[in-house]
Design an enzyme around this catalytic site. Structure first.
Site, PDB file in Angstrom:
ATOM      1  N   ASN A 123       0.841  -1.194   0.000  1.00 19.94           N
ATOM      2  CA  ASN A 123       0.000   0.000   0.000  1.00 19.94           C
ATOM      3  C   ASN A 123       0.876   1.243   0.000  1.00 19.94           C
ATOM      4  OD1 ASN A 123      -2.365   1.574   0.244  1.00 19.94           O
ATOM      5  ND2 ASN A 123      -2.198   1.617   2.469  1.00 19.94           N
TER       6      ASN A 123
ATOM      7  N   ASP B 169      -2.456   1.028   8.373  1.00 17.64           N
ATOM      8  CA  ASP B 169      -1.143   1.566   7.985  1.00 17.64           C
ATOM      9  C   ASP B 169      -0.062   1.201   8.998  1.00 17.64           C
ATOM     10  OD1 ASP B 169      -2.240   2.783   5.684  1.00 17.64           O
ATOM     11  OD2 ASP B 169      -2.892   4.493   6.858  1.00 17.64           O
TER      12      ASP B 169
END
Length: 196
Positions: A106, A144
């Site tokens: 990502n 994240d």
């Protein structure tokens, strides 16, 4: 040749950069399909390059898990070596992460672990920092929170707005993403090292 499926929610500028890079015969990866959680503008990039695409609309499902089951079915069709989240504005359901991790990467518009989440640029400005950055990470079950593969600092300039700062971060994200894909393809980065 590394097989990539890219998942998007918006304009797909990182996707476009990957598609542009993969036009070089020497580039060791190919985007085999593009998926989205809505009718995203970035799907036009896939169409432009003749790349198959699919949409699994989040709002068409009763639960995140049901959406994840259909997303998983679509991903399996394309047998990706790596799933690239490129502006996908949803957390992947656990069953998708379980099947593909650590081969899910990502991009994020902050210097992680600083400013995780959906508003990394806004949060950096609100905190009054003098620099933020861009990161490429391995996706795990957190927000994240996975291992960092590449990152670079980006200065915050006086008078920056969320829009102007984000526009300066985006090219860095694109460069880091392409470098990460190259490193995965040539073995400089081995995602097996990140297995839970």
């Amino acid at each position: 040749m590394l097989r990539l499926v890219v998942l998007i929610s918006g304009g797909g500028s990182n996707l476009r950069a990957l598609l542009d890079a993969s036009q070089d015969a020497e580039f060791p990866a190919r985007v085999v399909a593009v998926g989205a959680d809505r009718q995203a503008d970035g799907l036009a990039h896939a169409e432009h390059y003749g790349i198959p695409s699919f949409v699994v609309p989040f709002t068409s499902f009763d639960s995140r898990e049901a959406w994840g089951d259909e997303l998983l079915a679509q991903l399996r069709e394309w047998q990706p070596d790596v799933v690239v989240l490129s502006g996908l504005m949803r957390l992947l359901p656990a069953q998708v992460v379980a099947e593909y991790a650590p081969a899910i990467i990502n991009t994020h518009p902050a210097y992680l672990p600083e400013f995780p989440g959906a508003h990394g640029v806004r949060d950096a400005l609100a905190a009054g920092v003098t620099e933020t950055g861009a990161s490429v990470i391995v996706v795990d079950d957190g927000v994240d929170s996975g291992p960092i593969l590449h990152q670079r600092r980006v200065p915050v300039e006086p008078g920056d707005t969320e829009a102007t700062l984000h526009e300066r971060i985006k090219p860095v994200e694109r460069e880091l993403l392409i470098q990460t894909v190259l490193d995965l393809a040539n073995g400089t980065i081995d995602l097996k090292e990140y297995r839970a």
